[in-house]
Each structure stands twice: as C-alpha cells, then as structure tokens.
Design an enzyme around this catalytic site. Structure first.
Site, PDB file in Angstrom:
ATOM      1  CG  ASN A   9      27.280 -16.116 -14.772  1.00 45.81           C
ATOM      2  OD1 ASN A   9      27.140 -15.750 -15.948  1.00 45.81           O
ATOM      3  ND2 ASN A   9      27.012 -17.351 -14.356  1.00 45.81           N
ATOM      4  CD1 TRP A  10      26.278  -9.532 -15.305  1.00 45.51           C
ATOM      5  CD2 TRP A  10      25.842  -8.382 -17.184  1.00 45.51           C
ATOM      6  NE1 TRP A  10      26.692  -8.245 -15.111  1.00 45.51           N
ATOM      7  CE2 TRP A  10      26.434  -7.519 -16.236  1.00 45.51           C
ATOM      8  CE3 TRP A  10      25.490  -7.880 -18.434  1.00 45.51           C
ATOM      9  CZ2 TRP A  10      26.671  -6.170 -16.510  1.00 45.51           C
ATOM     10  CZ3 TRP A  10      25.727  -6.541 -18.714  1.00 45.51           C
ATOM     11  CH2 TRP A  10      26.305  -5.703 -17.759  1.00 45.51           C
ATOM     12  CD  GLU A 100      22.796 -21.462 -15.216  1.00 39.69           C
ATOM     13  OE1 GLU A 100      23.276 -20.616 -15.980  1.00 39.69           O
ATOM     14  OE2 GLU A 100      22.326 -21.168 -14.090  1.00 39.69           O
ATOM     15  CD  GLU A 170      28.355 -20.802  -9.474  1.00 39.62           C
ATOM     16  OE1 GLU A 170      28.039 -19.653  -9.190  1.00 39.62           O
ATOM     17  OE2 GLU A 170      28.135 -21.301 -10.581  1.00 39.62           O
ATOM     18  N   GLY A 237      25.057 -14.419  -9.752  1.00 40.75           N
ATOM     19  CA  GLY A 237      24.189 -14.451 -10.924  1.00 40.75           C
ATOM     20  C   GLY A 237      23.122 -13.369 -10.817  1.00 40.75           C
ATOM     21  N   GLY A 238      21.937 -13.757 -10.379  1.00 46.22           N
ATOM     22  CA  GLY A 238      20.783 -12.848 -10.327  1.00 46.22           C
ATOM     23  C   GLY A 238      21.094 -11.487  -9.713  1.00 46.22           C
TER      24      GLY A 238
END
Ligand code: PGA
Length: 260
Positions: A9-10, A100, A170, A237-238
C-alpha cells in the site's frame, strides 16, 4: 499452511518516475523467484495504467491493485474514481476501509459495505481493513471494535460474495508508528476474526479466507508474524516503498511456507 499474500500500500507517495522505477525493480527481483506467495501492488490511482501494463507482462509476478474507490457507481461526484473505472483499467484488487480513510475521510462501516458491493459487482477483490485505536485496545475493547467493523462491513454478503473477500487486520496504533503488534497479539486477533467468519459462513470459508496483518510490518519482523497460524500475509505500507525491503518481506513469506 496456505501460501502467503503480500500487498503493498503505497499511500500518497512517489512521482511517476519513482513509481515506475519501483515497480520495475520489484518486477526484476521477483522474476526468478518461482513464487508461491501472491503479491499485489497498490500505487495511487494516477499510476493505474502504469501498474496494470507492467503487471500484465509475462514475467511479472504481481497483481495490480488500488487503494480506494467511490461508494457511488457513477455520476456527478467530482474527483471520485469508481470501481467500474478501476475494473476497466485492469485493476484486480482494491483496499477498502483503511483506517486513514475512516479517520480523515469519514468512512463508516456502511460506506465501506457499499464500496465492497461495487467492487464485487466489478470483479475486483476487496481487501477490507479493520483494526482498533490505541484507546480501544487499552480499554480492552479491541475485539468488540473489530467484530463490529467486520459484521457491519461484511456480514451482509452472501457466501458467494464473501468467498472473494480478503480481510486485513491493522491495529491503528501500529500503522506507520514503528510499533508492531507482537506475533501473539496478531495471532490472537486473527484467530478471533477467523472464528467470526466460521460462525457466520462455516469452517471451510473460515479456513479459506485470507486474513492479512498490517501495521509496521517490515523485513525484520515479517517472518515472525507470518509464522503465526492465522496470519496469511501482510498489508505493507512504509516498507513497500523500497524494493529491497518489500522483496525481503515476500521472501519471508516464501521461507515460512517452506518451513511449515
Ligand atoms: P505501515 O502501513 O506498514 O506503514 O505501518 C500499513 C498500512 O497502513 O497499510
């Protein structure tokens, strides 16, 4: 143990050139790996054509995904992207209900349920996120919160629809914070989610449902998380923004499968 699924997930990162470099670097690294692990890359919408074009090349070992879609089918919703549009671009997976989006864009379980319906109608696999806030965990309400998210977003689906769903647990306190859930915390919640699916849809569906862990999962901790019986992979993610780190996480998935 089932083969793992690793999803990148960019979020809102990377210019066009950097996105292209990253996709090509991942493609190159995975080319000779004879993977059993399934891989999905979810760059921002504007790179949909880039990712689908490369994913469709013969030596690519990943699928093209997106991070969100509109809860509306089509029409006067300026700036929105529909599930139908994503499907028409060749997108095969879509993250939905990320924390988010819940926090900054007011997404409720009802809106998420609507998005899931549209994705399924367009043959896109929804990757449905759930997870509790830190206060909720501290108050011992984490299972209750996750149960409500899952029931409201997913349990209106017919079995034929639910069988296409991927769930991502998450914990919000672990996202982008460097603080990962311990493997035991992840396993406990994943087993709980699977038990909910079992009660609603039966044992076979529960076994077959992919439940991913997300929240500061990285090259160092992925193997320990993936070793847990009910952790079927990761939503990253990161650590999905650097090819080497992301490929190391995929490799961890391969190693765990070989050892079990
Ligand atoms: P993170 O993000 O790996 O950077 O914690 C995960 C996610 O939000 O999907």
């Amino acid at each position: 143990m089932k083969p793992k699924l690793v999803v990148g997930n960019w979020k809102m990162n990377k210019s066009f050139d950097d996105a292209q470099d990253l996709i090509l670097a991942i493609q190159e690294s995975l080319k000779d790996m004879k993977l059993q692990t399934e891989v999905v890359l979810c760059p921002p919408f504007v790179y949909a054509e880039l990712i689908t074009d490369i994913a469709e090349e013969e030596d690519s070992q990943f699928y093209a995904g997106a991070q969100n879609c509109s809860e509306h089918a089509s029409g006067a919703y300026t700036g929105e992207i529909s599930a139908e549009m994503l499907a028409s671009m060749g997108i095969e997976f879509c993250i939905v209900g990320h924390s988010e989006r819940r926090k900054y864009f007011g997404e409720t379980n009802a809106i998420i349920a609507q998005k899931i319906k549209l994705l399924l109608e367009n043959d896109i696999v929804p990757i449905v996120c759930c997870g509790e806030l830190l206060e909720e965990r501290k108050a011992g309400k984490h299972t209750q919160v996750v149960q409500q998210q899952i029931e409201e977003a997913l349990f209106g689906l017919e079995p034929k629809e639910f069988e296409r769903i991927i769930i991502a647990y998450e914990p919000v306190w672990a996202i982008g914070t460097g603080e990962t859930a311990t493997p035991a915390q992840a396993q406990e919640m994943h087993a709980f989610i699977r038990s909910l699916v079992e009660q609603k849809y039966g044992t076979e569906m529960a076994y077959n449902t992919y439940i991913l862990y997300g929240g500061s999962c990285n090259a160092k901790n992925a193997a320990d998380l993936f070793m847990q019986e009910d952790v079927d992979g990761g939503l990253i993610g990161g650590a999905s923004l650097k090819a080497d780190d992301f490929v190391a996480i995929i490799q961890a998935g391969e190693n765990v499968l070989k050892d079990n």
